[in-house]
Scaffold this active site. Structure first.
Site, PDB file in Angstrom:
ATOM      1  CB  CYS A 122      11.768  40.834  85.790  1.00 45.11           C
ATOM      2  SG  CYS A 122      13.122  40.455  86.855  1.00 45.11           S
ATOM      3  CG  ASP A 123      10.465  38.657  82.660  1.00 46.05           C
ATOM      4  OD1 ASP A 123      10.538  39.875  82.445  1.00 46.05           O
ATOM      5  OD2 ASP A 123      11.432  37.889  82.552  1.00 46.05           O
ATOM      6  CB  CYS A 169      13.638  37.629  86.882  1.00 44.91           C
ATOM      7  SG  CYS A 169      13.190  38.903  88.069  1.00 44.91           S
TER       8      CYS A 169
END
Ligand code: NDP
Length: 308
Positions: A137-138, A134
């Site tokens: 997200c990261d 992701c």
């Protein structure tokens, strides 16, 4: 044993929309949120294509809105993971967290899909230490660093473009000599200076040390020639698989494991079990299509219960 009229499994847009409709139809639905409360949208930042939000909305925020909307009409939203189901006879027998037993007159399956991994031992070793599925997200952790994205579809292109806005250099590792993504996404990738597409390359190994990922060893798809790239982050964007393990051997699934439904309905191979969202949809997989199919599942379920 607890008795439930309408049990919903999954808390993405499909599950919550089904809960909104089912609660407004007085079916007293009970919804179990599952492993990832809020579903995949909670792993994205901004959702700009869900009608009704002209300025866009955060994924987590939207799921919170859907949860509150379902609860406002009386849906029981609970934390918990369904650990087994027995669909051989009605009412269906369902176990939550290996301990709580439920008899459900009807079931709406909205368990969604999860990211695919390559299956390399080295990839597994560095999960959470540089290996991620992701980017939104990261990606933040890799500002001004070098990263790679595996895949050549729309997701890979979208993630590579997003990462390019944060990172120094983004490599796309694509196993074919072309991208599968839409023309518009491809053009965006080729127009981004710090994205380099490595065609006909497969990942042989993710390299790293105690601090995490340091590189990847690549193998050319046809010549077999090996090369290495130095990277700090390794992002997977090679598609998803439906979360249907619980239903194998009980519901009819297609070759890729998606639940089969009848035509435009949500009806599965077992009467009284309905499917909604990504778990039955290999092609559209959008928040809005999932929400629409959650509505269909609740309406089908209501009609089924009325006819009983
Ligand atoms: P896709 O299935 O479209 O693409 C997967 C990519 O991963 C392909 O390039 C595939 O390669 C590659 N791949 C699969 N397995 C492996 C493997 N083992 N090793 C290396 N590469 C692999 O998935 P997406 O998630 O990109 O998209 C899913 C759907 O969602 C699509 O319909 C897409 O259009 C849609 N979507 C739309 C977006 C938008 O409109 N904004 C954004 C994101 C997704 P190969 O081509 O060789 O099979």
């Amino acid at each position: 044993m607890e008795k439930v009229r309408c049990l919903i499994i999954g808390s993405g847009p499909a599950g919550f929309t089904a809960a909104i409709y089912a609660s407004r139809a007085n079916l007293s639905p009970v919804l179990y949120e599952g492993i990832e409360p809020g579903g995949q949208l909670t792993t994205t930042t901004q959702i700009e294509n869900f009608p009704g939000y002209p300025e866009g909305i955060g994924g987590t925020e939207m799921m919170e809105d859907l949860r509150r909307q379902a609860q406002r009409f009386g849906a029981h939203v609970r934390r918990g993971i369904i650990t087994s189901v027995d669909l051989r006879q009605r009412p269906f027998h369902v176990t939550v967290d290996n301990e709580h037993e439920i008899e459900a007159e009807s079931l709406i399956v909205a368990t969604g899909a999860s990211a695919r991994y390559l299956g390399l031992e080295s990839e597994n070793r560095f999960r959470g230490m540089g290996v991620s599925a992701c980017a939104t997200c990261d990606g933040f952790f890799y500002r001004r660093k070098d990263v790679a994205v595996v895949g050549g579809g729309d997701t890979a292109c979208e993630e590579a473009t997003y990462l390019a806005s944060l990172c120094r250099q983004v490599y796309m590792i694509v196993r074919k000599p072309y991208l599968r993504a839409s023309k518009a996404m491809q053009e965006r990738v080729f127009a981004t200076e710090n994205i380099k597409v490595l065609f006909e390359q497969n990942t042989a190994e993710v390299l790293g040390d105690d601090n995490g990922v340091t590189g990847a060893r690549l193998r050319h798809s046809t010549t077999g020639e090996e090369t290495q790239i130095a990277i700090d982050g390794f992002f997977l964007a090679i598609g998803h698989h439906p979360n249907t393990e619980l239903f194998k051997g009980q519901l009819e699934l297609d070759d890729e494991g998606y639940i089969k439904v009848w035509g435009a309905s949500s009806k599965t191979s077992v009467e009284g079990v309905f499917a909604a969202g990504d778990v039955k949809d290999p092609s559209y997989r959008q928040a809005i299509t999932a929400a629409g199919s959650g509505c269909i599942a609740a309406l089908d379920c209501e009609r089924f219960l009325l006819a009983q």
